[in-house]
Design an enzyme around this catalytic site. Sequence first.
Site, PDB file in Angstrom:
ATOM      1  N   CYS A  41       0.812  -1.217   0.000  1.00 36.25           N
ATOM      2  CA  CYS A  41       0.000   0.000   0.000  1.00 36.25           C
ATOM      3  C   CYS A  41       0.843   1.264   0.000  1.00 36.25           C
ATOM      4  O   CYS A  41       0.310   2.363  -0.101  1.00 36.25           O
ATOM      5  CB  CYS A  41      -0.962  -0.018   1.186  1.00 36.25           C
ATOM      6  SG  CYS A  41      -2.339  -1.163   0.939  1.00 36.25           S
ATOM      7  N   LYS A  89       0.393   3.609  -3.020  1.00 36.86           N
ATOM      8  CA  LYS A  89      -0.749   4.501  -3.196  1.00 36.86           C
ATOM      9  C   LYS A  89      -0.309   5.917  -3.565  1.00 36.86           C
ATOM     10  O   LYS A  89       0.713   6.415  -3.085  1.00 36.86           O
ATOM     11  CB  LYS A  89      -1.558   4.574  -1.900  1.00 36.86           C
ATOM     12  CG  LYS A  89      -2.615   3.489  -1.746  1.00 36.86           C
ATOM     13  CD  LYS A  89      -3.502   3.797  -0.558  1.00 36.86           C
ATOM     14  CE  LYS A  89      -4.682   2.838  -0.474  1.00 36.86           C
ATOM     15  NZ  LYS A  89      -5.574   3.201   0.653  1.00 36.86           N
ATOM     16  N   ASP A  91     -14.357   6.393   1.144  1.00 35.05           N
ATOM     17  CA  ASP A  91     -14.614   5.173   1.899  1.00 35.05           C
ATOM     18  C   ASP A  91     -13.909   3.990   1.265  1.00 35.05           C
ATOM     19  O   ASP A  91     -13.248   4.107   0.230  1.00 35.05           O
ATOM     20  CB  ASP A  91     -16.119   4.918   2.013  1.00 35.05           C
ATOM     21  CG  ASP A  91     -16.553   4.738   3.455  1.00 35.05           C
ATOM     22  OD1 ASP A  91     -15.937   3.895   4.137  1.00 35.05           O
ATOM     23  OD2 ASP A  91     -17.476   5.433   3.899  1.00 35.05           O
ATOM     24  N   SER A 141      -5.453 -10.303 -17.062  1.00 37.93           N
ATOM     25  CA  SER A 141      -3.997 -10.246 -16.965  1.00 37.93           C
ATOM     26  C   SER A 141      -3.421  -9.431 -18.118  1.00 37.93           C
ATOM     27  O   SER A 141      -3.978  -9.402 -19.215  1.00 37.93           O
ATOM     28  CB  SER A 141      -3.407 -11.655 -16.982  1.00 37.93           C
ATOM     29  OG  SER A 141      -3.730 -12.316 -18.197  1.00 37.93           O
TER      30      SER A 141
END
Length: 351
Positions: A16, A19, A49, A140
């Site tokens: 993460c 990001k 959210d 893919s």
Amino acid sequence: MSDEPRLTSLSHGGGCGCKIAPGVLSEILKSTSGLPLPAELLVGIETSDDAAVYRVADDLAIVATTDFFMPIVDDPHDFGRIAATNAISDVYAMGGRPIMALALVGMPINVLSPQTIGRILEGGAAAAAAAGIPVAGGHSIDSVEAIYGLVAIGVVHPDRVLTNRGARPGDVLVLGKPLGVGVLSAALKKGALDPAGYAEMIESTTRLNSPGPELAAIEGVQAMTDVTGFGLAGHALEMARGSGCDIAIDWRQVPLLRGVRGLAGAGFVTGASNRNWMSYQSQVILPDDFSVEDRALITDPQTSGGLLVSCSPDALDQVLGCFQRHGHAGAAVIGEVLNPAGASPSLAVAL
């Protein structure tokens, strides 16, 4: 293939930490505001959210989300497990029950062997199976960097949807997992993470946030999100903004993974941590003696991080009991929700 590169060497950022910084993302999304939305769309992008929620019947709503990233570890099976667990978490964070997933796969096929890529997908399927769902398809592409994740689909009763905007003054905040995944991943990439630290990192990032649906059924649970790429400070601030309340965190009560403060002090932090801080520092109040390493930890990007729950004090015992039953023994009370002190909600951190 013995001559294959380390997976983490193929990515400019892992997990993460990939990001886009919150301030940049907000600027990008400005052009999408004001578009007409159907009444059935219960949750969209308006409050940042965790997933979209669409009502299809009076007693049924669909929860839909997607999450994917570049390798955070070198073991392909572990990478797949972490990425899939992280994606499924967003369904749990809305109070939903996952029902199936689709795989998102981008791989440098001239660099990684079919066996390695297959192990990544096997890891993802194993995490989905642990959640009781199939990976029912996907897409893919041939990519310069290795990318893997899921589209995760779930269901929830419309009356039990939890968002990040329902926190109320007087609520207490509970964090379901310790912080420090980004620090551990930075140490791993530089060869400074010991086997015990790696094992702890894998255990945390592959532990499903399965308390979500049960938490949504507890009266007094007002809001929920999961702590991922924007760090604890960023996701708590999103809850404050969405709820129109100030939030206070007692840093002494925030659980940390073993050894991460020392690693952060030694410089093992991600670039995303600083990008996070630059994006929201104007709305976060830190003590004057808050250390550099603690600031790195409160902004540390969490891959497959814990649930952050806002609940009434009367519901606290039930919330902690739910976390315990699902194997989240480290869940802890870390703060409270306050009446707004100014025009713009803020996050205040105390030592």
